[in-house]
Design an enzyme around this catalytic site. Sequence first.
Site, PDB file in Angstrom:
ATOM      1  N   CYS A 245       0.954  -1.247   0.226  1.00 26.80           N
ATOM      2  CA  CYS A 245       0.091   0.176  -0.012  1.00 26.80           C
ATOM      3  C   CYS A 245       0.864   1.156  -0.022  1.00 26.80           C
ATOM      4  O   CYS A 245       1.344   1.643   0.820  1.00 26.80           O
ATOM      5  CB  CYS A 245      -0.932   0.025   1.227  1.00 26.80           C
ATOM      6  SG  CYS A 245      -1.821   1.354   1.529  1.00 26.80           S
TER       7      CYS A 245
ATOM      8  N   CYS B 205       0.042   3.937   2.639  1.00 27.67           N
ATOM      9  CA  CYS B 205       0.358   3.506   3.851  1.00 27.67           C
ATOM     10  C   CYS B 205       1.965   3.825   4.166  1.00 27.67           C
ATOM     11  O   CYS B 205       2.124   4.050   5.396  1.00 27.67           O
ATOM     12  CB  CYS B 205       0.187   1.802   3.959  1.00 27.67           C
ATOM     13  SG  CYS B 205      -1.454   1.274   3.924  1.00 27.67           S
TER      14      CYS B 205
END
Length: 107
Positions: free
Chosen positions: A32, A35
């Site tokens: 991600c 993230c």
Amino acid sequence: MSDAKEVTDSSFEADVLNASKPVMVDFWAEWCGPCRKLSPILDDIASEHADKIDVVKLNVDDNPATAAKYGITSIPAVYVFQDGEVAATSIGAKPKQVLEQEFAQFL
């Protein structure tokens, strides 16, 4: 990747739900991009507010039971737990100032 403590399905209850102070949980995954962008921001918050809140990370790919229990469908998702309950949530990568405003009551 981060200085934040990693929690798992098996340690979540002890590390988060039974904690004596609020705990900010970063639900994330290795693949991600947002993230990865959020991680240093949460590290800053963790070091600046260590006296009031703990910041931990839970990899949703490695710990699907906890992610499912809390209905994590979008990451990054940042949840603050207090006294074993979800007290606040934030979905998506946001600037530090925005996160500090959203979670001001815990910092």
